[in-house]
Design a protein around this motif. Structure first.
Motif, short mmCIF file in Angstrom:
data_model
loop_
_atom_site.label_atom_id
_atom_site.label_comp_id
_atom_site.label_asym_id
_atom_site.label_seq_id
_atom_site.Cartn_x
_atom_site.Cartn_y
_atom_site.Cartn_z
N THR A 176 0.83 -1.20 0.00
CA THR A 176 0.00 0.00 0.00
C THR A 176 0.87 1.26 0.00
O THR A 176 2.09 1.18 0.18
N PHE A 177 0.18 2.42 -0.16
CA PHE A 177 0.86 3.71 -0.24
C PHE A 177 0.08 4.67 0.66
O PHE A 177 -1.13 4.87 0.47
N THR A 222 9.37 3.58 -4.51
CA THR A 222 8.39 4.63 -4.22
C THR A 222 7.51 4.91 -5.44
O THR A 222 7.86 4.57 -6.56
N TYR A 223 6.36 5.57 -5.15
CA TYR A 223 5.52 6.18 -6.18
C TYR A 223 5.41 7.66 -5.83
O TYR A 223 4.85 8.03 -4.79
N VAL A 234 6.38 8.33 -2.33
CA VAL A 234 5.71 7.59 -1.27
C VAL A 234 6.15 6.12 -1.33
O VAL A 234 6.01 5.48 -2.37
N PHE A 261 6.70 2.01 -1.17
CA PHE A 261 5.96 0.75 -1.23
C PHE A 261 5.99 0.18 0.20
O PHE A 261 7.05 -0.15 0.70
N GLU A 262 4.83 0.02 0.84
CA GLU A 262 4.80 -0.38 2.25
C GLU A 262 3.89 -1.58 2.47
O GLU A 262 2.79 -1.65 1.92
#
Length: 333
Positions: free
Chosen positions: A273-274, A308-309, A312, A314-315
């Protein structure tokens, strides 16, 4: 004297045989145990083969059921659309008669006369067509011609409505179904030297088949039993005869490719999620909308190799972020 000598030799031989009996017994016991182990291994191999065949058949059955449900929905929608179009054009809707010929004749006899705007039905049993019947056939043809533009208009309205639903969602990373997957097996593609064919567990019970162009970048032994980040809602695509059902996410440059590593403790099926991009992913990305192509340029690793995107990460909630091994400030695809 000679007899005594032979008796001594016989006694020694018997003593040796007696002393060797435990050794012989142990060897026989070990041989029996080895035979049992071999039989057990054979049984396990047979069970594994049966399990593999069963999993493949279940996967195919699931695909067929999904396709069957989709076709049923489409047929139902088309039937309803046809009925509505006929009603608008003044065609009276008559219930479908039963299969028996007697009931069919009863329905025909009991059918009321057509109203002013209805299309009269020409009886099949009439051998000679009268002049009014010919006019009725011509009128029926004209009615069909008038129906066609209406159907086209309905199709355009339907497309516009469905397109509006997709356009209402923002085109960002929340549209992607990114999950943790375990590459259970990987082997060379039979018809392409640069492709691997992998079986990947993404938490669905049945592994997905994935085709990846990683042969020139990742050794095959590094692919086996590897945890990775998978993009799971691309439309399945056939690559050299093998249908690929997902994509392995990698940090990529013209000279180097690295598979993204999930955080420690991540398991197959965990969502990526982000934080600032909530929302549920699409069930399947529409290739015509080019959603993946619009999102992909904003995927990259930062100076600490974190995926990241637009900055933010990648988590995986409660477990950490996804990273490349060494590739900082690189694109992701």
């Amino acid at each position: 004297m000679v007899c005594f000598f032979w008796l001594m030799l016989l006694a020694r031989f018997l003593r040796k045989m007696a002393s060797n009996n435990p050794t012989v017994n142990r060897l026989e016991q070990k041989a029996a145990e080895a035979d049992q182990v071999i039989e057990y291994i054979k049984m396990q191999i047979a069970l594994l083969k049966e399990k593999a065949v069963l999993q493949a058949s279940k996967r195919e059955e699931k695909k067929l059921r999904v396709e069957n449900c989709r076709l049923k929905r489409e047929i139902k929608a088309l039937k309803e659309q046809l009925v509505q179009t006929e009603i608008r054009n003044g065609v009276r809707q008559i219930p479908v008669p039963s299969t028996s010929s007697d009931e069919q004749s009863d329905h025909v006899a009991a059918a009321p006369k057509p109203e002013k705007h209805e299309v009269p039905v020409v009886p099949v049993s009439v051998s000679k067509t009268s002049a009014p019947a010919g006019e009725q056939v011509e009128e029926k043809k004209k009615e069909k011609k008038r129906e066609k533009p209406d159907k086209k208009g309905e199709k355009k309205e339907k497309k516009t409505t469905s397109g509006g639903d997709d356009d209402s969602k923002p085109v960002d990373v929340s549209r992607l179904d990114l999950r943790i997957g375990l590459i259970v097996t990987a082997k060379k593609h039979p018809d392409a030297d640069s492709l691997y064919v992998e079986e990947v567990d993404v938490g669905e019970g049945i592994p997905r088949t994935v085709v990846s162009g990683l042969v020139n970048h990742v050794p095959i032994d590094k692919m086996q039993n590897r945890i990775a980040v998978m993009l799971c809602n691309l439309k399945p695509a056939k690559m050299r005869g093998v249908v690929s059902q997902a994509m392995v996410m990698c940090a990529s440059s013209p000279d180097k490719v690295e598979i993204l590593d999930p955080p420690s403790g991540a398991v197959p099926g965990d969502r990526v999620t982000f934080e600032t991009y909530p929302g549920e992913p699409d069930k399947e990305l529409n290739p015509k909308k080019k959603i993946w192509e619009q999102i992909q340029p904003d995927l990259s690793t930062n100076d600490q190799c974190v995926a990241t995107y637009k900055g933010v990460p990648f988590e995986v909630k409660g477990k950490g972020v996804c990273k490349a091994q060494t590739m900082a400030n690189s694109g992701i695809k």
